[in-house]
Design a protein around this motif. Structure first.
Motif, PDB file in Angstrom:
ATOM      1  N   SER A 280       5.896 -20.747  29.470  1.00  0.00           N
ATOM      2  CA  SER A 280       6.725 -21.690  28.729  1.00  0.00           C
ATOM      3  C   SER A 280       8.034 -21.917  29.478  1.00  0.00           C
ATOM      4  O   SER A 280       8.558 -21.010  30.121  1.00  0.00           O
ATOM      5  CB  SER A 280       7.010 -21.123  27.332  1.00  0.00           C
ATOM      6  OG  SER A 280       8.018 -21.885  26.698  1.00  0.00           O
ATOM      7  N   LEU A 281       8.515 -23.131  29.403  1.00  0.00           N
ATOM      8  CA  LEU A 281       9.735 -23.503  30.131  1.00  0.00           C
ATOM      9  C   LEU A 281      10.730 -24.150  29.180  1.00  0.00           C
ATOM     10  O   LEU A 281      10.342 -24.942  28.320  1.00  0.00           O
ATOM     11  CB  LEU A 281       9.386 -24.576  31.178  1.00  0.00           C
ATOM     12  CG  LEU A 281       9.143 -24.203  32.627  1.00  0.00           C
ATOM     13  CD1 LEU A 281       8.738 -25.448  33.390  1.00  0.00           C
ATOM     14  CD2 LEU A 281      10.360 -23.577  33.253  1.00  0.00           C
ATOM     15  N   TRP A 282      12.012 -23.811  29.353  1.00  0.00           N
ATOM     16  CA  TRP A 282      13.077 -24.549  28.689  1.00  0.00           C
ATOM     17  C   TRP A 282      13.992 -25.129  29.759  1.00  0.00           C
ATOM     18  O   TRP A 282      14.265 -24.470  30.767  1.00  0.00           O
ATOM     19  CB  TRP A 282      13.955 -23.619  27.852  1.00  0.00           C
ATOM     20  CG  TRP A 282      13.353 -23.127  26.582  1.00  0.00           C
ATOM     21  CD1 TRP A 282      12.215 -23.549  25.977  1.00  0.00           C
ATOM     22  CD2 TRP A 282      13.887 -22.086  25.738  1.00  0.00           C
ATOM     23  NE1 TRP A 282      11.992 -22.831  24.819  1.00  0.00           N
ATOM     24  CE2 TRP A 282      13.001 -21.936  24.654  1.00  0.00           C
ATOM     25  CE3 TRP A 282      15.023 -21.277  25.810  1.00  0.00           C
ATOM     26  CZ2 TRP A 282      13.217 -21.008  23.640  1.00  0.00           C
ATOM     27  CZ3 TRP A 282      15.239 -20.356  24.808  1.00  0.00           C
ATOM     28  CH2 TRP A 282      14.338 -20.229  23.729  1.00  0.00           C
TER      29      TRP A 282
ATOM     30  N   PHE B 167      14.984 -21.956  31.988  1.00  0.00           N
ATOM     31  CA  PHE B 167      14.603 -20.678  31.377  1.00  0.00           C
ATOM     32  C   PHE B 167      13.086 -20.588  31.340  1.00  0.00           C
ATOM     33  O   PHE B 167      12.418 -21.519  30.915  1.00  0.00           O
ATOM     34  CB  PHE B 167      15.150 -20.582  29.949  1.00  0.00           C
ATOM     35  CG  PHE B 167      16.652 -20.617  29.881  1.00  0.00           C
ATOM     36  CD1 PHE B 167      17.333 -21.827  29.995  1.00  0.00           C
ATOM     37  CD2 PHE B 167      17.389 -19.455  29.708  1.00  0.00           C
ATOM     38  CE1 PHE B 167      18.713 -21.874  29.949  1.00  0.00           C
ATOM     39  CE2 PHE B 167      18.766 -19.484  29.650  1.00  0.00           C
ATOM     40  CZ  PHE B 167      19.443 -20.694  29.775  1.00  0.00           C
ATOM     41  N   VAL B 168      12.557 -19.457  31.793  1.00  0.00           N
ATOM     42  CA  VAL B 168      11.104 -19.271  31.841  1.00  0.00           C
ATOM     43  C   VAL B 168      10.715 -18.087  30.962  1.00  0.00           C
ATOM     44  O   VAL B 168      11.365 -17.032  31.012  1.00  0.00           O
ATOM     45  CB  VAL B 168      10.630 -19.000  33.296  1.00  0.00           C
ATOM     46  CG1 VAL B 168       9.142 -18.677  33.324  1.00  0.00           C
ATOM     47  CG2 VAL B 168      10.933 -20.193  34.184  1.00  0.00           C
ATOM     48  N   ARG B 169       9.680 -18.278  30.167  1.00  0.00           N
ATOM     49  CA  ARG B 169       9.071 -17.138  29.452  1.00  0.00           C
ATOM     50  C   ARG B 169       7.882 -16.703  30.283  1.00  0.00           C
ATOM     51  O   ARG B 169       6.935 -17.454  30.482  1.00  0.00           O
ATOM     52  CB  ARG B 169       8.611 -17.576  28.062  1.00  0.00           C
ATOM     53  CG  ARG B 169       7.682 -16.573  27.410  1.00  0.00           C
ATOM     54  CD  ARG B 169       7.142 -17.096  26.114  1.00  0.00           C
ATOM     55  NE  ARG B 169       8.047 -16.785  25.030  1.00  0.00           N
ATOM     56  CZ  ARG B 169       7.906 -17.238  23.800  1.00  0.00           C
ATOM     57  NH1 ARG B 169       6.917 -18.061  23.520  1.00  0.00           N
ATOM     58  NH2 ARG B 169       8.748 -16.900  22.855  1.00  0.00           N
TER      59      ARG B 169
ATOM     60  N   HIS C 241      16.733 -16.767  32.005  1.00  0.00           N
ATOM     61  CA  HIS C 241      17.323 -17.745  32.915  1.00  0.00           C
ATOM     62  C   HIS C 241      16.868 -17.459  34.337  1.00  0.00           C
ATOM     63  O   HIS C 241      16.939 -16.333  34.806  1.00  0.00           O
ATOM     64  CB  HIS C 241      18.859 -17.664  32.837  1.00  0.00           C
ATOM     65  CG  HIS C 241      19.522 -18.688  33.683  1.00  0.00           C
ATOM     66  ND1 HIS C 241      20.369 -18.363  34.716  1.00  0.00           N
ATOM     67  CD2 HIS C 241      19.450 -20.038  33.666  1.00  0.00           C
ATOM     68  CE1 HIS C 241      20.804 -19.474  35.297  1.00  0.00           C
ATOM     69  NE2 HIS C 241      20.259 -20.500  34.680  1.00  0.00           N
ATOM     70  N   VAL C 242      16.360 -18.502  35.029  1.00  0.00           N
ATOM     71  CA  VAL C 242      15.879 -18.282  36.396  1.00  0.00           C
ATOM     72  C   VAL C 242      16.641 -19.091  37.434  1.00  0.00           C
ATOM     73  O   VAL C 242      16.575 -18.787  38.625  1.00  0.00           O
ATOM     74  CB  VAL C 242      14.374 -18.610  36.533  1.00  0.00           C
ATOM     75  CG1 VAL C 242      13.535 -17.596  35.770  1.00  0.00           C
ATOM     76  CG2 VAL C 242      14.068 -20.027  36.062  1.00  0.00           C
TER      77      VAL C 242
ATOM     78  N   ALA D 113      12.842 -35.055  30.658  1.00  0.00           N
ATOM     79  CA  ALA D 113      11.417 -34.992  30.999  1.00  0.00           C
ATOM     80  C   ALA D 113      11.231 -34.645  32.474  1.00  0.00           C
ATOM     81  O   ALA D 113      10.380 -33.821  32.827  1.00  0.00           O
ATOM     82  CB  ALA D 113      10.743 -36.328  30.685  1.00  0.00           C
ATOM     83  N   LEU D 114      12.035 -35.260  33.342  1.00  0.00           N
ATOM     84  CA  LEU D 114      11.902 -34.955  34.769  1.00  0.00           C
ATOM     85  C   LEU D 114      12.493 -33.587  35.094  1.00  0.00           C
ATOM     86  O   LEU D 114      12.035 -32.921  36.023  1.00  0.00           O
ATOM     87  CB  LEU D 114      12.557 -36.051  35.618  1.00  0.00           C
ATOM     88  CG  LEU D 114      11.756 -37.357  35.716  1.00  0.00           C
ATOM     89  CD1 LEU D 114      12.481 -38.367  36.595  1.00  0.00           C
ATOM     90  CD2 LEU D 114      10.351 -37.124  36.253  1.00  0.00           C
ATOM     91  N   ALA D 115      13.490 -33.160  34.335  1.00  0.00           N
ATOM     92  CA  ALA D 115      14.043 -31.815  34.554  1.00  0.00           C
ATOM     93  C   ALA D 115      12.957 -30.763  34.325  1.00  0.00           C
ATOM     94  O   ALA D 115      12.824 -29.795  35.077  1.00  0.00           O
ATOM     95  CB  ALA D 115      15.220 -31.566  33.619  1.00  0.00           C
ATOM     96  N   LEU D 116      12.155 -30.980  33.281  1.00  0.00           N
ATOM     97  CA  LEU D 116      11.062 -30.052  32.966  1.00  0.00           C
ATOM     98  C   LEU D 116      10.056 -30.012  34.117  1.00  0.00           C
ATOM     99  O   LEU D 116       9.578 -28.949  34.514  1.00  0.00           O
ATOM    100  CB  LEU D 116      10.387 -30.530  31.687  1.00  0.00           C
ATOM    101  CG  LEU D 116       9.761 -29.511  30.751  1.00  0.00           C
ATOM    102  CD1 LEU D 116      10.681 -28.343  30.487  1.00  0.00           C
ATOM    103  CD2 LEU D 116       9.392 -30.201  29.447  1.00  0.00           C
TER     104      LEU D 116
END
Lengths: 263, 103
Positions: free
Chosen positions: B59-61, B20-22, B31-32, B41-44
């Motif tokens: 910002s990223l989720w 998810f990106v803001r 949702h992207v 941590a690596l997913a981010l």
């Protein structure tokens, strides 16, 4: 390695002519850092389509593209970027030997990234920290690139921790890479003319940072010398290791076979 | 060459994460797409490499895909159909002030 030589495209001045205007300290500094970035970008590019996971393929390609961008800016300070990249001979490249070392397995690539990106971030950080009135074009590039370099370092650290403290196999491979590449790290702290850097401080900070990551990753910090006993000089003097010739052949053959070719 | 069971497990363990990106302050995360990664941590970081390299976000989720509870396509009608014919539920009876871009 100066003068003129023939290619199918005609006669060229050797781009790295040491007696030309490129001999100025600023140019030598841009060439050293530009070649570091160019050669490492080429090495990382070799992973495209071959990385262990698709996501990692993209991550390594992104880092390669960041480095290629730095190389283009730096080499353009010296002369024609294409001629410098594609038409110089091995002895005219000024990159450290660390960046030309083969990718090996994923662990070797990651440890090479760790050693180099910690160095590059510290180096760029020092260059970027100079007073604005003293800022050279190289310092301006460093200030712009230090953020992306911090990301490269973070990527290498994250993977070093996971490989070192992962499975038995990943630990063994990571330790092998740590030991095998250690002998190329001494050259990183060899002063480069034209760069206003506290090299002793750079070495001390680098050693502290790398040691801390390796220890956290349960990897043994090598105690051996940081240069090979047989070294006749380093990459900064144009002396390179055997794998570099093959890298150059692959990087340059298209341009040399079809001069001025474009998409 | 056959993989050892350890290697096989390491490979099999890369789960899917929804990203998810803001795109800028004041908006909500959208949702992207998704990435594979061995841990959060690596997913981010993988998400950053795939979805925000061109200034798409501030910002990223990342969320483990298997933690999302989704409505079933079979329940589409009971869930969503009744909403369509009740006009009073829709915010159509007042005017949006000029200058409000993201309501």
């Amino acid at each position: 390695m100066s003068g003129t030589y023939e290619t199918p495209g005609g006669t060229h001045e050797t781009p790295g002519d040491p007696h030309g205007g490129r001999d100025r300290p600023g140019h030598r500094a841009a060439l050293a850092l530009g070649d570091d970035a160019l050669v490492l970008a080429q090495r990382l590019g070799e992973w495209a389509g071959h990385a262990p996971e698709l996501e990692e393929d993209v991550a390594l390609a992104n880092i390669a593209l960041d480095l290629l961008g730095q190389a283009r800016t730096l080499l353009s300070l010296v002369g024609d970027e294409d001629k410098l990249a594609y038409l110089r001979e091995e002895r005219e490249f000024r990159n450290v030997q660390l960046v030309e070392q083969p990718n090996g397995d994923f662990a070797q690539t990651i440890i090479r990234q760790l050693y180099f990106s910690v160095y590059q971030e510290l180096l760029y950080g020092q260059l970027a920290g100079c007073r604005p009135e003293d800022a050279t074009p190289v310092a301006a590039l460093a200030a712009k690139a230090v953020k992306e370099t911090a990301y490269h370092r973070d990527h290498a650290e994250q993977w070093t921790l996971r490989l070192g403290d992962g499975t038995e196999e990943s630990h063994r491979r990571a330790q092998h890479a740590v030991d095998a590449l250690w002998r190329y790290t001494g050259e990183l702290f060899q002063p480069v003319e034209g760069l206003d850097v506290d090299w002793d401080n750079l070495r001390a900070t680098w050693t502290t940072s790398v040691r801390s990551v390796l220890e956290q990753a349960t990897l043994r910090v090598p105690e051996g010398p940081q240069s090979a006993v047989w070294a006749a000089g380093g990459g900064r003097q144009g002396v390179h290791t055997e794998p570099f010739g093959r890298l150059l052949a692959e990087m340059q053959h298209l341009h040399r076979s079809h001069p001025e070719a474009s998409w | 060459m056959s993989e050892t069971s350890q290697q096989h497990r390491a490979r099999a363990e890369w789960p899917l994460w929804e990203v998810f990106v803001r795109s800028r302050r004041g908006l909500s995360h959208t949702h992207v797409g998704s990435v594979h990664a061995p841990d959060a941590a690596l997913a981010l970081r993988n998400a950053r490499d795939l979805y925000t390299r061109r200034s798409e976000g501030v910002s990223l989720w990342v969320v483990p895909a298997d933690r999302i509870t989704a409505s079933s396509p079979d329940e589409k009608d009971p869930f969503f159909e009744p909403a369509a014919d009740k006009a009073y539920r829709h915010p159509t009876f007042y005017e949006v002030p000029e200058g409000v871009r993201n309501l």
